[in-house]
Design a protein around this motif. Structure first.
Motif, PDB file in Angstrom:
ATOM      1  N   LEU A 235       2.039  10.990  -9.103  1.00 49.07           N
ATOM      2  CA  LEU A 235       1.069  10.158  -9.809  1.00 49.07           C
ATOM      3  C   LEU A 235      -0.115   9.893  -8.894  1.00 49.07           C
ATOM      4  N   LYS A 236      -1.245  10.454  -9.224  1.00 45.83           N
ATOM      5  CA  LYS A 236      -2.445  10.303  -8.393  1.00 45.83           C
ATOM      6  C   LYS A 236      -3.028   8.911  -8.588  1.00 45.83           C
ATOM      7  N   MET A 237      -3.117   8.194  -7.506  1.00 43.90           N
ATOM      8  CA  MET A 237      -3.729   6.863  -7.516  1.00 43.90           C
ATOM      9  C   MET A 237      -5.095   7.012  -6.857  1.00 43.90           C
ATOM     10  N   SER A 238      -6.154   6.786  -7.615  1.00 38.76           N
ATOM     11  CA  SER A 238      -7.498   7.022  -7.085  1.00 38.76           C
ATOM     12  C   SER A 238      -7.881   6.019  -5.999  1.00 38.76           C
ATOM     13  N   GLY A 239      -7.161   4.913  -5.875  1.00 42.24           N
ATOM     14  CA  GLY A 239      -7.469   3.927  -4.856  1.00 42.24           C
ATOM     15  C   GLY A 239      -6.887   4.232  -3.489  1.00 42.24           C
ATOM     16  N   LEU A 240      -6.053   5.276  -3.391  1.00 41.31           N
ATOM     17  CA  LEU A 240      -5.490   5.636  -2.085  1.00 41.31           C
ATOM     18  C   LEU A 240      -6.567   6.230  -1.200  1.00 41.31           C
ATOM     19  N   GLY A 241      -6.483   5.923   0.076  1.00 40.80           N
ATOM     20  CA  GLY A 241      -7.425   6.485   1.028  1.00 40.80           C
ATOM     21  C   GLY A 241      -7.231   7.981   1.178  1.00 40.80           C
ATOM     22  N   ALA A 242      -8.250   8.676   1.619  1.00 36.03           N
ATOM     23  CA  ALA A 242      -8.208  10.124   1.738  1.00 36.03           C
ATOM     24  C   ALA A 242      -7.092  10.591   2.666  1.00 36.03           C
TER      25      ALA A 242
ATOM     26  N   TYR B  17       0.834  -1.201   0.000  1.00 36.61           N
ATOM     27  CA  TYR B  17       0.000   0.000   0.000  1.00 36.61           C
ATOM     28  C   TYR B  17       0.873   1.256   0.000  1.00 36.61           C
ATOM     29  N   GLN B  18       1.931   1.219   0.781  1.00 37.36           N
ATOM     30  CA  GLN B  18       2.817   2.378   0.852  1.00 37.36           C
ATOM     31  C   GLN B  18       3.624   2.577  -0.428  1.00 37.36           C
ATOM     32  N   VAL B  19       3.779   1.541  -1.234  1.00 40.77           N
ATOM     33  CA  VAL B  19       4.410   1.725  -2.544  1.00 40.77           C
ATOM     34  C   VAL B  19       3.581   2.692  -3.375  1.00 40.77           C
ATOM     35  N   PHE B  20       2.275   2.509  -3.351  1.00 40.91           N
ATOM     36  CA  PHE B  20       1.395   3.393  -4.118  1.00 40.91           C
ATOM     37  C   PHE B  20       1.410   4.813  -3.552  1.00 40.91           C
ATOM     38  N   ALA B  21       1.403   4.928  -2.229  1.00 42.97           N
ATOM     39  CA  ALA B  21       1.479   6.250  -1.598  1.00 42.97           C
ATOM     40  C   ALA B  21       2.825   6.901  -1.919  1.00 42.97           C
ATOM     41  N   TYR B  22       3.878   6.112  -1.939  1.00 39.00           N
ATOM     42  CA  TYR B  22       5.218   6.616  -2.246  1.00 39.00           C
ATOM     43  C   TYR B  22       5.294   7.138  -3.676  1.00 39.00           C
ATOM     44  N   VAL B  23       4.723   6.393  -4.617  1.00 35.46           N
ATOM     45  CA  VAL B  23       4.737   6.824  -6.014  1.00 35.46           C
ATOM     46  C   VAL B  23       3.991   8.146  -6.154  1.00 35.46           C
ATOM     47  N   GLN B  24       2.911   8.298  -5.426  1.00 34.91           N
ATOM     48  CA  GLN B  24       2.184   9.566  -5.462  1.00 34.91           C
ATOM     49  C   GLN B  24       3.031  10.680  -4.853  1.00 34.91           C
ATOM     50  N   TRP B  25       3.681  10.397  -3.736  1.00 37.12           N
ATOM     51  CA  TRP B  25       4.508  11.389  -3.057  1.00 37.12           C
ATOM     52  C   TRP B  25       5.712  11.791  -3.895  1.00 37.12           C
ATOM     53  N   LYS B  26       6.418  10.826  -4.449  1.00 33.46           N
ATOM     54  CA  LYS B  26       7.657  11.119  -5.171  1.00 33.46           C
ATOM     55  C   LYS B  26       7.424  11.639  -6.587  1.00 33.46           C
ATOM     56  N   TYR B  27       6.468  11.035  -7.310  1.00 30.36           N
ATOM     57  CA  TYR B  27       6.293  11.363  -8.719  1.00 30.36           C
ATOM     58  C   TYR B  27       5.032  12.163  -9.013  1.00 30.36           C
TER      59      TYR B  27
END
Length: 140
Positions: free
Chosen positions: A127-134, A115-125
């Motif tokens: 890239l908005k992932m619509s499945g991330l929690g608010a 899960y944090q991989v997706f949050a990390y990609v959003q943070w670093k790059y």
């Protein structure tokens, strides 16, 4: 002079050896697949030095999540990630698909790290992932 030639030959030998190896097929490299470690636990390895910094300094702690929450989110996020990969969108960020079975019991540590991989990609790059929690998408 003789020693210099020997040293030169020894440094070129590994270079020629590696140059003759056939490159791996891109299909083999294009899938991230969870694997069990020696202890029988599922393991996820992220090869990015900033990922560990992100986990320790920026990401919500693991205690903020339940395993079922993470599993539900990861199922959605993996689907979103894989659709980006197959469509070719965000090629500079998404270089492989993820093989994830939502029926498998990976454990909370694995689910959290994924899960944090997706949050990390959003943070670093960005890239908005619509499945991330608010709470995860608004922190950055």
């Amino acid at each position: 002079m003789k020693n210099l030639l020997i040293i030169f030959a020894l440094t070129l030998f590994p270079t020629f050896h590696y140059a003759q190896n056939k490159p791996q097929k891109s299909e083999e490299e294009a899938v991230m697949k969870p694997e069990k470690n020696d202890d029988g636990e599922w393991e996820l390895t992220v090869i990015d030095t900033q990922y560990d910094y992100f986990l320790n300094a920026i990401a919500q702690p693991i205690s903020q999540y339940s395993e079922s929450y993470l599993k539900n989110r990861n199922t959605f996020l993996v689907t979103e990630w894989n659709s980006y990969f197959t469509s070719g969108r965000y090629r500079n960020v998404i270089e492989s698909s993820i093989q994830y079975d939502p029926t498998e019991k990976y454990g909370i540590k694995f689910e959290y790290r994924l899960y944090q991989v997706f949050a990390y990609v959003q943070w670093k790059y960005g890239l908005k992932m619509s499945g991330l929690g608010a709470r995860d998408s608004t922190r950055f």
